[in-house]
Design a protein around this motif. Structure first.
Motif, short mmCIF file in Angstrom:
data_model
loop_
_atom_site.label_atom_id
_atom_site.label_comp_id
_atom_site.label_asym_id
_atom_site.label_seq_id
_atom_site.Cartn_x
_atom_site.Cartn_y
_atom_site.Cartn_z
N PHE A 58 0.88 -1.21 -0.04
CA PHE A 58 0.01 0.04 -0.04
C PHE A 58 0.78 1.29 0.01
N VAL A 59 1.69 1.36 -0.96
CA VAL A 59 2.64 2.47 -0.83
C VAL A 59 1.98 3.69 -1.12
N ALA A 60 1.26 3.76 -2.35
CA ALA A 60 0.53 4.93 -2.84
C ALA A 60 -0.47 5.57 -1.46
N ASP A 61 -1.07 4.56 -0.77
CA ASP A 61 -1.92 5.21 0.43
C ASP A 61 -1.16 5.81 1.52
N ASN A 62 0.41 5.58 1.73
CA ASN A 62 1.10 5.76 2.55
C ASN A 62 1.72 7.15 2.37
N HIS A 63 2.35 6.84 1.07
CA HIS A 63 3.40 7.95 0.51
C HIS A 63 2.89 8.47 -0.90
N PRO A 64 1.94 9.28 -1.25
CA PRO A 64 1.64 9.54 -2.44
C PRO A 64 2.96 10.07 -3.30
N THR A 65 3.81 10.95 -2.43
CA THR A 65 5.19 11.11 -2.90
C THR A 65 6.11 10.79 -1.83
N ASP A 66 7.26 10.90 -2.41
CA ASP A 66 8.38 10.02 -1.59
C ASP A 66 8.96 10.81 -0.63
N ASP A 67 8.89 12.14 -0.75
CA ASP A 67 9.73 12.98 0.00
C ASP A 67 9.95 12.79 1.36
N HIS A 68 8.90 12.48 2.05
CA HIS A 68 8.83 12.17 3.89
C HIS A 68 9.63 11.13 3.98
N LEU A 69 9.68 10.17 3.17
CA LEU A 69 10.38 8.76 3.56
C LEU A 69 11.77 8.94 3.27
N MET A 70 12.25 9.69 2.55
CA MET A 70 13.60 9.61 2.04
C MET A 70 14.59 9.90 3.40
N PRO A 71 14.40 10.87 4.09
CA PRO A 71 15.27 10.98 5.35
C PRO A 71 15.46 9.51 6.20
N ILE A 72 14.61 8.34 6.27
CA ILE A 72 14.87 7.22 6.75
C ILE A 72 15.97 6.45 6.16
N PHE A 73 16.12 6.36 5.01
CA PHE A 73 17.14 6.01 4.11
C PHE A 73 18.52 6.58 4.41
N PHE A 74 18.45 8.03 4.64
CA PHE A 74 19.77 8.80 4.94
C PHE A 74 20.19 8.35 6.22
N ALA A 75 19.62 8.05 7.21
CA ALA A 75 19.83 7.81 8.71
C ALA A 75 20.37 6.27 8.66
N LEU A 76 19.65 5.38 7.88
CA LEU A 76 20.04 3.87 7.78
C LEU A 76 21.17 3.77 7.22
N GLY A 77 21.68 4.64 6.25
CA GLY A 77 22.86 4.72 5.56
C GLY A 77 24.00 5.15 6.48
N ALA A 78 23.40 6.25 7.23
CA ALA A 78 24.46 7.01 8.11
C ALA A 78 24.99 5.97 9.26
N ALA A 79 24.28 4.93 9.54
CA ALA A 79 24.57 3.99 10.65
C ALA A 79 25.57 2.89 10.07
N GLY A 80 25.88 2.81 8.93
CA GLY A 80 26.86 1.87 8.43
C GLY A 80 26.60 0.65 8.21
N GLU A 81 27.32 -0.18 7.72
CA GLU A 81 27.14 -1.57 7.28
C GLU A 81 26.82 -2.38 8.66
N GLY A 82 26.05 -3.20 8.64
CA GLY A 82 25.46 -4.12 9.64
C GLY A 82 24.99 -3.52 11.03
N ALA A 83 24.47 -2.10 10.87
CA ALA A 83 23.99 -1.65 12.16
C ALA A 83 22.54 -2.32 12.32
N ARG A 84 22.13 -1.99 13.52
CA ARG A 84 20.89 -2.63 14.04
C ARG A 84 19.99 -1.37 14.34
N ALA A 85 18.69 -1.56 13.75
CA ALA A 85 17.52 -0.47 13.81
C ALA A 85 16.92 -1.11 15.07
N GLU A 86 16.66 0.04 16.07
CA GLU A 86 15.75 0.03 17.10
C GLU A 86 14.37 1.05 16.90
#
Length: 265
Positions: free
Chosen positions: A218-246
């Protein structure tokens, strides 16, 4: 020096600063989850450019990029200084990664930056460097921006992505203005999307997360545009390889507008 985690925040509307809501109280306690950073590098969904741009402004002003809210909000000031030296370090890391960054000498704090930081670090005495999203680029590109800046965490800097785990404003505004009840089937679509992200985060399935547009429900129902989800990928990348999400916060407003936030170790 301690290596800090990276962080994704669902920042909400500017009213989060005033309203009695769980997401506000979470942000007010955020400084208890991480050591005090030397500086903050933040990517806000409300700072859009072509490619990636780094703000070098030593004294950012305020941007009240919203309308129709409590008049108090338009008088609020977040006095945190910029940090041109750190901004140049950010530019250098992005350039070394082949991301061709641009500099912006003057830009204030939009509400995706100042409202969560005002709650989390209210004294405004920690320098802040702003980094843009590119709404025409995908999750993998924003993840690469974060990965390029991961070394900054080892220098005592906190890297934050500020967006929203769900961002269907049309649905939110319809409910707020009409007082209507969210259709159960639409609420279930929000639930499924948020649950998918939580599951993939817990499993450390980075490839599935980066392929969210194809794999998430249900991508279109939650994010009609991508802008507000892109920062989560920035944060995920900034954690480095093998990082654990909490998942450090999960709450809802209006029964469906989700405020999930993640800390990446």
């Amino acid at each position: 020096m301690t290596t800090l985690p990276s962080l994704f925040i669902s920042h909400g509307g500017p009213n989060i600063v005033l309203d009695d809501m769980p997401a506000r109280h979470f942000l007010e306690g955020l400084s208890g989850l991480v050591e005090r950073p030397k500086a903050i590098v933040i990517m806000s969904a409300h700072f859009e450019t072509h490619g990636v741009t780094v703000v070098t402004d030593p004294k950012p002003a305020m941007i009240y990029d919203f309308g129709g809210f409590d008049p108090q909000l338009y008088r609020m000031v977040y006095p945190a200084p910029g940090e041109p030296e750190l901004a140049e370090r950010v530019v250098g890391l992005l350039d070394a990664a082949g991301l061709s960054p641009a500099r912006l000498g003057r830009r204030g704090y939009d509400h995706g930056t100042w409202t969560p930081l005002k709650l989390a670090f209210p004294r405004g005495d920690i320098p802040v460097v702003q980094v843009s999203i590119d709404p025409n680029r995908d999750a993998r590109w924003h993840h690469a921006v974060g990965r390029a800046l991961a070394p900054l965490r080892e220098e005592g800097n906190l890297l934050i992505g500020s967006g929203h785990i769900t961002h269907n404003l049309r649905a939110v505004i319809t409910v707020m203005r009409s007082g209507a009840t969210m259709p159960p089937e639409l609420g279930a679509r929000f639930d499924a999307f948020v649950a998918w992200f939580a599951q993939k985060m817990a499993a450390g399935d980075v490839e599935a997360l980066l392929d969210w547009r194809r794999q998430a429900p249900f991508v279109a129902d939650n994010h009609p545009t991508d802008d507000h989800l892109m920062p989560i990928f920035f944060a995920l990348g900034a954690a480095g390889e093998g990082a654990r999400a909490e998942r450090v916060h999960a709450s809802r407003e209006l029964g469906f507008f989700a405020y999930d936030s993640y800390l990446f170790h």
